[in-house]
Design a protein around this motif. Structure first.
Motif, short mmCIF file in Angstrom:
data_model
loop_
_atom_site.label_atom_id
_atom_site.label_comp_id
_atom_site.label_asym_id
_atom_site.label_seq_id
_atom_site.Cartn_x
_atom_site.Cartn_y
_atom_site.Cartn_z
N VAL A 1 109.31 111.86 35.61
CA VAL A 1 110.41 111.03 36.12
C VAL A 1 111.52 111.96 36.63
N VAL A 2 111.98 111.65 37.83
CA VAL A 2 112.99 112.46 38.50
C VAL A 2 114.31 111.70 38.41
N ASP A 3 115.14 112.11 37.48
CA ASP A 3 116.42 111.42 37.21
C ASP A 3 117.40 111.73 38.34
N ILE A 4 117.78 110.69 39.10
CA ILE A 4 118.64 110.94 40.27
C ILE A 4 120.11 110.64 39.98
N THR A 5 120.45 110.39 38.73
CA THR A 5 121.83 109.97 38.44
C THR A 5 122.85 111.10 38.63
N GLY A 6 122.38 112.34 38.82
CA GLY A 6 123.31 113.45 39.07
C GLY A 6 123.62 113.63 40.55
N LEU A 7 123.01 112.83 41.41
CA LEU A 7 123.23 113.01 42.86
C LEU A 7 124.55 112.35 43.28
N PRO A 8 125.19 112.92 44.30
CA PRO A 8 126.51 112.40 44.71
C PRO A 8 126.38 111.14 45.58
N LEU A 9 125.95 110.04 44.98
CA LEU A 9 125.67 108.82 45.76
C LEU A 9 126.29 107.59 45.10
N LYS A 10 127.55 107.77 44.61
CA LYS A 10 128.14 106.63 43.88
C LYS A 10 129.30 105.98 44.64
N ALA A 11 129.69 106.54 45.78
CA ALA A 11 130.93 106.09 46.44
C ALA A 11 130.78 104.72 47.11
N ILE A 12 131.90 104.00 47.17
CA ILE A 12 131.99 102.73 47.91
C ILE A 12 133.14 102.94 48.89
N GLU A 13 132.82 103.01 50.20
CA GLU A 13 133.83 103.46 51.17
C GLU A 13 133.91 102.55 52.39
N LEU A 14 135.15 102.40 52.89
CA LEU A 14 135.38 101.70 54.15
C LEU A 14 135.27 102.73 55.26
N ARG A 15 134.35 102.51 56.23
CA ARG A 15 134.21 103.46 57.35
C ARG A 15 134.20 102.66 58.63
N GLU A 16 135.30 102.77 59.40
CA GLU A 16 135.48 101.97 60.62
C GLU A 16 135.20 100.50 60.32
#
Ligand SMILES: Cc1cc2nc3c(=O)[nH]c(=O)nc-3n(C[C@H](O)[C@H](O)[C@H](O)COP(=O)(O)OP(=O)(O)OC[C@H]3O[C@@H](n4cnc5c(N)ncnc54)[C@H](O)[C@@H]3O)c2cc1C
Ligand code: SF4
Length: 328
Positions: A48-63
């Motif tokens: 199992v490849v634990d991906i919880t350390g990847l920088p993919l948590k942001a919620i952003e307004l873009r244009e």
């Protein structure tokens, strides 16, 4: 549970690389679905490849869009101010899903890829073409109360279980994906699959591809009139028997455009395009809503125990539209 190796990469490229190198490897995020399936022997990854350390948590307004990272927690998205303001339908759908504890673990990417809750799929002693292609479908002639009424095949009649995904379908989301061959975008309505002859395939991701996020276009008019209705056996902690996500663009009592998707009725989030087309330019009246619901049900088919959905589904569509348009 079988033994397995565990690794926790810190970059997207490394995560994809591990999965690509090792055919027995599988990503894990919150683990709220995968660990259950591993305990029951339904899924048996060797690594199992634990991906919880990847920088993919942001919620952003873009244009003119909001981008939500694949590792944003269901509870964080539901309570996020940007989401509540611009995409209230999505916030409602998240709050209708699972329990507070599970929402605190579950991620956006994992929610999208959660497996069906068909009881035959979870029980390795029973036949299931999704778990073991060619073994048969226990639900077709068996206990199929939770099962699909649209888009079924003679190989599988399971439903997609997510609440979040029904809102994403209505909101015209796009899935952001990165894999060994680079990045690509998949329209949400093309992301999940109907069962056909390959019910083991739930979606159109390629081997080794990682969901990095989801992108949602902003639409202020639709945000003003949107509602998620979930009908379930008890108030909390139950999957939808039927759910309806609706967003209307209204000018006075006239519907400029409508977006409607249903859950609990098909192998994928089910967009009701015939009903949407019918409602365009029409007045918000009970009669128009009933006609739209009849059009939506045109190709529905029950399998015995789930015949009640043939009545529950149109009633839920009409009730949701009436509530939104504030008519009795
Ligand atoms: C008791 C219970 C009740 C529930 N009720 C509801 C409900 O009412 N409504 C609802 O919608 N859901 C419900 N759920 C399901 C819950 O929402 C899912 O289990 C959860 O969203 C999965 O997210 P996760 O991060 O834990 O995924 P995981 O279990 O970690 O992963 C699920 C799958 O996704 C893959 N995966 C995860 N992230 C990625 C990624 N970024 N890219 C590629 N692959 C990925 C994994 O390999 C795995 O195959 C319930 C769950 C439980 C246990
Ligand atoms: S409905 Fe699909 S998931 Fe359920 S038993 Fe049949 S093949 Fe398996």
């Amino acid at each position: 549970m079988i033994n397995f190796d565990y690794t926790k990469p810190s970059t997207i490229q490394n995560a994809i690389g591990v999965l690509n190198k090792d055919a027995g490897a599988q990503f894990i995020a919150g683990g709220s679905n995968l660990v259950d399936l591993m305990k029951r022997g339904v899924m048996t990854p060797q690594k199992v490849v634990d991906i919880t350390g990847l920088p993919l948590k942001a919620i952003e307004l873009r244009e003119n869009t909001i981008q939500i990272g694949a590792l944003a927690l269901n509870s964080d998205v539901a309570e996020n101010d940007l989401i509540k303001k611009h995409l209230p339908l999505l916030s409602q759908a998240f709050k209708a899903g699972a329990s507070a504890q599970i929402r605190n673990m579950a991620t956006v990417g994992g929610n999208m890829l959660q497996r069906t809750r068909c009881g035959y799929f979870y029980d390795t002693a029973l036949p299931c073409n999704k778990r073991e292609p060619g073994s048969g479908c226990g639900a077709l002639q068996g206990y199929n109360r939770m099962h699909a009424i649209f888009g079924t095949s003679d190989k599988c009649i399971a439903v997609h279980p997510s609440d979040m995904c029904i809102a994403l379908a209505a909101l015209n989301a796009t899935v952001l994906v990165t894999g060994p061959k680079g990045s690509r975008r998949i329209l949400f309505t093309d992301f999940h699959r109907l069962p056909g002859t390959t019910p083991q395939l739930d979606n159109n991701l390629q081997r080794g591809e990682l969901i990095t996020g989801v992108e949602l276009p902003l639409n202020a008019a639709l945000a003003q009139h949107s509602l998620y209705t979930k009908i379930r056996d008890r108030v909390s902690y139950a999957f939808a028997l039927v759910s309806v996500a609706v967003a209307l663009d209204m000018k006075g009592k006239t519907i400029q455009s409508a977006r409607i998707a249903m859950g609990g009725v098909a192998h994928k989030p089910w967009r009701l395009t015939a009903a949407e087309d019918f409602l365009k330019g029409k007045e918000a009246t009970l009669n128009n809503f009933q006609q739209a619901a009849s059009l939506a049900m045109k190709d529905a088919k029950g399998y015995g125990y789930n015949n009640f959905k043939l009545t529950l589904a149109p009633n839920t569509i009409v009730q949701t539209l009436k509530t939104l348009a504030q008519i009795s």
